[in-house]
Design a protein around this motif. Structure first.
Motif, PDB file in Angstrom:
ATOM      1  N   GLU A  20       0.818  -1.205   0.000  1.00 49.69           N
ATOM      2  CA  GLU A  20       0.000   0.000   0.000  1.00 49.69           C
ATOM      3  C   GLU A  20       0.854   1.259   0.000  1.00 49.69           C
ATOM      4  O   GLU A  20       0.462   2.272  -0.566  1.00 49.69           O
ATOM      5  N   SER A  68      -5.599   6.786  -5.224  1.00 44.91           N
ATOM      6  CA  SER A  68      -6.484   5.931  -4.435  1.00 44.91           C
ATOM      7  C   SER A  68      -7.901   6.473  -4.364  1.00 44.91           C
ATOM      8  O   SER A  68      -8.811   5.755  -3.996  1.00 44.91           O
ATOM      9  N   ASP A  69      -8.098   7.752  -4.737  1.00 42.16           N
ATOM     10  CA  ASP A  69      -9.457   8.295  -4.767  1.00 42.16           C
ATOM     11  C   ASP A  69     -10.314   7.568  -5.786  1.00 42.16           C
ATOM     12  O   ASP A  69     -11.531   7.586  -5.710  1.00 42.16           O
ATOM     13  N   LEU A 127     -10.402   4.375  -6.229  1.00 41.76           N
ATOM     14  CA  LEU A 127     -10.751   3.031  -5.800  1.00 41.76           C
ATOM     15  C   LEU A 127     -12.252   2.941  -5.557  1.00 41.76           C
ATOM     16  O   LEU A 127     -12.875   3.882  -5.062  1.00 41.76           O
ATOM     17  N   HIS A 128     -12.820   1.821  -5.910  1.00 39.66           N
ATOM     18  CA  HIS A 128     -14.242   1.582  -5.670  1.00 39.66           C
ATOM     19  C   HIS A 128     -14.330   0.573  -4.542  1.00 39.66           C
ATOM     20  O   HIS A 128     -14.195  -0.618  -4.773  1.00 39.66           O
ATOM     21  N   PRO A 129     -14.545   1.049  -3.310  1.00 42.04           N
ATOM     22  CA  PRO A 129     -14.549   0.106  -2.196  1.00 42.04           C
ATOM     23  C   PRO A 129     -15.673  -0.920  -2.327  1.00 42.04           C
ATOM     24  O   PRO A 129     -16.755  -0.603  -2.787  1.00 42.04           O
ATOM     25  N   TRP A 172      -5.712  -3.168   3.846  1.00 41.49           N
ATOM     26  CA  TRP A 172      -6.456  -3.233   2.582  1.00 41.49           C
ATOM     27  C   TRP A 172      -7.465  -2.084   2.539  1.00 41.49           C
ATOM     28  O   TRP A 172      -8.673  -2.292   2.665  1.00 41.49           O
ATOM     29  N   GLU A 179      -8.793  -0.408   0.232  1.00 43.56           N
ATOM     30  CA  GLU A 179      -9.781  -0.429  -0.852  1.00 43.56           C
ATOM     31  C   GLU A 179     -10.979  -1.316  -0.522  1.00 43.56           C
ATOM     32  O   GLU A 179     -11.946  -1.370  -1.284  1.00 43.56           O
ATOM     33  N   GLN A 201     -10.957  -7.246  -5.402  1.00 43.10           N
ATOM     34  CA  GLN A 201     -10.659  -6.105  -6.263  1.00 43.10           C
ATOM     35  C   GLN A 201     -11.331  -6.265  -7.623  1.00 43.10           C
ATOM     36  O   GLN A 201     -11.855  -5.304  -8.167  1.00 43.10           O
ATOM     37  N   SER A 231     -15.021  -5.558  -7.333  1.00 39.00           N
ATOM     38  CA  SER A 231     -15.369  -4.160  -7.098  1.00 39.00           C
ATOM     39  C   SER A 231     -15.230  -3.292  -8.351  1.00 39.00           C
ATOM     40  O   SER A 231     -15.698  -2.158  -8.366  1.00 39.00           O
ATOM     41  N   SER A 232     -14.618  -3.822  -9.391  1.00 44.03           N
ATOM     42  CA  SER A 232     -14.416  -2.988 -10.590  1.00 44.03           C
ATOM     43  C   SER A 232     -15.561  -3.105 -11.564  1.00 44.03           C
ATOM     44  O   SER A 232     -16.438  -3.891 -11.463  1.00 44.03           O
TER      45      SER A 232
END
Length: 164
Positions: free
Chosen positions: A20, A27-28, A30-32, A54, A56, A160, A163-164
């Motif tokens: 990290e 990192s803004d 990122l889709h948590p 982690w 995200e 991950q 989440s995308s």
């Protein structure tokens, strides 16, 4: 301490923290993804560390911090019906507020409550990610909403992707 894939969870968490540190300021973007963790109580320190390592992933389960001491021992070793009613209500709410349930067992862990939580997640049509091998993973592990991974690092990669 039981090891998964030759590495302890402390080593995994520390490796993830170093990873990290190398991320860019993007990192803004990122889709948590919201994840409920189901395991034995003694794994609470693992979930606390991974919640930091982690970023995200949004960990929704309150039980690792509300009802378990930092060392992983139950805060209230002798459950009362009133106490159980409160923590099960919170667990159901936390699962409802999750996209995915992550089920984790090591070595001789015998899952009980975690299996109830898996059933709740499946009834809510949530994805369930099963980590590793366990005698507790019955035929439900072949349900269409269950995804199997070998370790926590593979689980993170899968989360991950989801989440995308």
């Amino acid at each position: 301490m039981e090891k998964s894939s030759g590495r302890s969870w402390e080593e995994i968490a520390q490796g993830e923290l170093r990873f990290e540190e190398n991320l860019t300021s993007g990192s803004d973007n990122l889709h948590p993804i919201s994840v409920y963790t189901a395991s034995k109580l003694h794994h609470a320190p693992l979930w606390r560390r991974l919640a930091i390592a982690w970023p995200e992933i949004h960990f929704t389960a309150r039980w690792p911090t509300n009802f378990v001491e930092p060392e992983g021992r139950p805060l209230y070793p002798e459950d009362s019906p009133a106490h159980a009613q409160v923590f099960w209500q919170q667990d159901v709410q936390d699962i409802e507020n999750s996209n995915v349930l992550l089920c984790y067992a090591e070595g001789s862990d015998v899952l009980r409550g975690a299996l109830v939580e898996v059933g709740i997640a499946l009834a809510l049509s949530r994805h369930v990610i099963v980590v590793g091998e366990s005698d507790c993973y019955g035929t439900w592990q072949y349900h269409k909403n269950v995804l199997r991974v070998k370790d926590l690092l593979e689980a993170r990669n899968l989360l991950q992707l989801l989440s995308s």
